[in-house]
Design a protein around this motif. Structure first.
Motif, PDB file in Angstrom:
ATOM      1  N   TYR A   1      -5.221   8.365  54.427  1.00  0.00           N
ATOM      2  CA  TYR A   1      -5.609   7.186  53.678  1.00  0.00           C
ATOM      3  C   TYR A   1      -5.756   7.512  52.187  1.00  0.00           C
ATOM      4  CZ  TYR A   1      -6.714   5.505  58.359  1.00  0.00           C
ATOM      5  OH  TYR A   1      -6.635   5.151  59.687  1.00  0.00           O
ATOM      6  N   SER A   2      -5.534   6.506  51.359  1.00  0.00           N
ATOM      7  CA  SER A   2      -5.653   6.677  49.908  1.00  0.00           C
ATOM      8  C   SER A   2      -6.974   6.101  49.413  1.00  0.00           C
ATOM      9  CB  SER A   2      -4.488   5.990  49.191  1.00  0.00           C
ATOM     10  OG  SER A   2      -4.525   4.580  49.399  1.00  0.00           O
ATOM     11  N   SER A   3      -7.443   6.641  48.286  1.00  0.00           N
ATOM     12  CA  SER A   3      -8.678   6.133  47.688  1.00  0.00           C
ATOM     13  C   SER A   3      -8.677   6.458  46.206  1.00  0.00           C
ATOM     14  CB  SER A   3      -9.909   6.756  48.360  1.00  0.00           C
ATOM     15  OG  SER A   3     -10.031   8.134  48.030  1.00  0.00           O
ATOM     16  N   HIS A   4      -9.452   5.691  45.459  1.00  0.00           N
ATOM     17  CA  HIS A   4      -9.686   6.015  44.049  1.00  0.00           C
ATOM     18  C   HIS A   4     -10.953   5.303  43.583  1.00  0.00           C
ATOM     19  CE1 HIS A   4      -7.209   2.242  43.556  1.00  0.00           C
ATOM     20  NE2 HIS A   4      -8.176   1.964  42.707  1.00  0.00           N
ATOM     21  N   GLU A   5     -11.479   5.765  42.453  1.00  0.00           N
ATOM     22  CA  GLU A   5     -12.569   5.044  41.825  1.00  0.00           C
ATOM     23  C   GLU A   5     -11.986   3.778  41.200  1.00  0.00           C
ATOM     24  OE1 GLU A   5     -16.047   5.399  38.380  1.00  0.00           O
ATOM     25  OE2 GLU A   5     -14.813   7.156  38.855  1.00  0.00           O
ATOM     26  N   ALA A   6     -12.460   2.619  41.618  1.00  0.00           N
ATOM     27  CA  ALA A   6     -11.966   1.348  41.081  1.00  0.00           C
ATOM     28  C   ALA A   6     -12.683   1.078  39.766  1.00  0.00           C
ATOM     29  CB  ALA A   6     -12.187   0.221  42.083  1.00  0.00           C
ATOM     30  N   LEU A   7     -12.250   1.780  38.743  1.00  0.00           N
ATOM     31  CA  LEU A   7     -12.944   1.763  37.455  1.00  0.00           C
ATOM     32  C   LEU A   7     -12.452   0.633  36.554  1.00  0.00           C
ATOM     33  CD1 LEU A   7     -15.020   3.290  35.683  1.00  0.00           C
ATOM     34  CD2 LEU A   7     -13.097   4.609  34.775  1.00  0.00           C
ATOM     35  N   ILE A   8     -11.123   0.488  36.443  1.00  0.00           N
ATOM     36  CA  ILE A   8     -10.549  -0.516  35.547  1.00  0.00           C
ATOM     37  C   ILE A   8     -10.428  -1.820  36.334  1.00  0.00           C
ATOM     38  CG2 ILE A   8      -8.677  -1.038  33.959  1.00  0.00           C
ATOM     39  CD1 ILE A   8     -10.319   1.528  33.339  1.00  0.00           C
ATOM     40  N   LEU A   9     -11.388  -2.690  36.136  1.00  0.00           N
ATOM     41  CA  LEU A   9     -11.524  -3.853  37.000  1.00  0.00           C
ATOM     42  C   LEU A   9     -10.343  -4.811  36.890  1.00  0.00           C
ATOM     43  CD1 LEU A   9     -15.352  -4.516  36.633  1.00  0.00           C
ATOM     44  CD2 LEU A   9     -14.148  -3.763  38.687  1.00  0.00           C
ATOM     45  N   ASP A  10      -9.735  -4.926  35.717  1.00  0.00           N
ATOM     46  CA  ASP A  10      -8.573  -5.807  35.597  1.00  0.00           C
ATOM     47  C   ASP A  10      -7.448  -5.353  36.513  1.00  0.00           C
ATOM     48  OD1 ASP A  10      -9.197  -7.874  33.591  1.00  0.00           O
ATOM     49  OD2 ASP A  10      -9.480  -6.178  32.239  1.00  0.00           O
TER      50      ASP A  10
END
Length: 443
Positions: free
Chosen positions: A227-236
């Protein structure tokens, strides 16, 4: 649904780029909003089910990858080397730790990083800080450091390429258990951790031969769920990649299977927490040493009001010197409240320091000590140590000191290649996997 998903826009959003042209950003966001999903809602639900097993104490999470991906790193060799590292670690944890492992990469989207300062100064020159390839360039020039919305599109396409490679490797034979020796045929093989891994691989060979002789050949041996994941930092970016699932009518952030909120953006009244409360992905929140039990419980109420197992994961990042002091109250009070939470340990971010050479680094001993403290706290409370979240690379870098294949502070300059924070190399990652397996079996 649009108003429902855009409520975050009325709240303070930390760590967002200062885009020089809002019209250009709107144009890019509109293009992103009609591009195909990078992952599917059903895959996110599958991960949620696996994380529910972690919550029940039946499985363990291995989450890891680059601190900050780069566009240049989206190559077959780069992706394969990161996947190889995670597969080797997972094999060690599964076989030596005797536990099913949920495999989640910090991959195919980890292109943005929060920064403690908005600018960087070198030789008297001040420029905007590098915020990851999704936002601006690493080169220290005025042109490179200007935030550019076109980079959001490039992040999407780099993520798509990376996921395509990951799916090919994990389903096309590379992740077959009969490849356990092939994953070790490089610089790692002569390290102490590599030699220890090779002994384990021979035991796996013998076990596979026995099962084959008995007529057993499970499909699970020929590929893995990844599975993939990342910090969803850039909300746009993450809002533009949110889609309504045709099966359920629920919104999912289809930029990754799992997304998380960082320590710097987890405030209850923040735009990030509001956005995450609207999507149905499995989500995580990083909790540092200043987090109170009241903070944690408020996040539970906001982000998982239905107390759904597998929905919410707390990723603690305390530091080796603080975890035994600060973690017990969090775990004890959240557990007493009945919250269905998976707890995993990020032992990297609380243990960073600057070497005399000026390189940002981490000691493997500190990293391992934080993991040990994490296990000690859960063992004392009778709760489940659910996993680890680490920054690593499959390359032969010299960014963190220590390990059985000793890297000293004087060695850091030899192959210091990170775009942001120091990462464990593969030999150090295997050192960690063996240590974690020992801690899990004794917990």
């Amino acid at each position: 649904m649009s108003n429902y998903l855009d409520s975050w826009r009325e709240l303070p959003a930390a760590q967002q780029p200062e885009w020089p042209d809002r019209g250009e950003l709107d144009k890019v966001v509109a293009e992103l909003s009609v591009l195909p999903p990078l992952v599917f809602a059903g895959e996110c639900d599958n991960l949620k089910a696996e994380l529910a097993a972690v919550t029940r104490g039946e499985a363990f999470v291995l989450q890891g990858g680059d601190c900050a991906e780069t566009f240049a790193g989206a190559t077959a060799d780069g992706v394969r080397n990161k996947l190889k590292t995670l597969l080797q670690m997972a094999i060690v944890l599964t076989y030596a730790g005797r536990v099913p492992v949920v495999k989640i990469g910090r991959i195919a989207g980890q292109f943005a990083k929060p920064r403690s300062k908005g600018t960087e100064v070198r030789n008297g020159v001040e420029l905007p800080a590098y915020r990851g390839d999704m936002v601006n360039g690493f080169d220290f020039t005025p042109e490179s450091r200007i935030p550019n919305p076109e980079r959001l599109l490039r992040a999407y396409h780099s993520s798509a390429v990376t996921l395509n490679l990951v799916r090919a490797f994990t389903k096309g034979g590379y992740a077959d258990l009969r490849q356990v020796h092939a994953w070790n045929q490089d610089f790692v093989s002569e390290s102490p951790a590599g030699k220890r891994y090779e002994r384990l691989a021979r035991e796996i060979d013998q076990a596979l031969a026995f099962m084959h002789a008995c007529g057993a050949d499970p499909a699970e041996f020929h590929g893995v769920e990844f599975y993939s994941s990342h910090e969803a930092l850039i909300l746009d970016y993450d809002r533009a990649l949110t889609r309504v699932d045709s099966r359920t009518g629920e919104p999912y952030d289809v930029s990754a299977h799992m997304v998380w909120i960082g320590e710097r953006t987890r405030q209850l009244d923040s735009a990030h927490v509001e956005f995450f409360s609207r999507i149905r992905n499995p989500i995580g929140v990083k909790l540092g040493p200043t987090t109170t039990a009241e903070d944690a419980l408020a996040l539970v109420d906001k982000l998982n009001p239905d107390n759904e197992p597998g929905r919410l994961t707390f990723i603690t990042r305390m530091g080796a010197s603080k975890i035994r002091e600060h973690l017990p109250a969090l775990v004890e009070k959240v557990t007493a409240n009945g919250a269905q939470i998976a707890w995993i340990c990020d032992p990297m971010h609380g243990n960073t320091f600057e070497a005399p050479s000026g390189h940002k680094t981490r000691r493997l001993d500190d990293v391992l000590d934080e993991v040990a403290g994490f296990f000690e706290v859960h063992r004392e409370l009778g709760t489940h140590p659910g996993g680890i979240h680490i920054e690593f690379t499959g390359d032969d870098v010299t960014e963190c000191v220590g390990g059985a294949y000793e890297i000293a502070e004087d060695d850091l300059a030899l192959r210091y290649e990170t775009a942001c924070d120091p990462r464990l190399n593969r030999s150090q990652s295997l050192d960690m996997a063996f240590r974690v397996a020992e801690l899990y079996r004794s917990s």
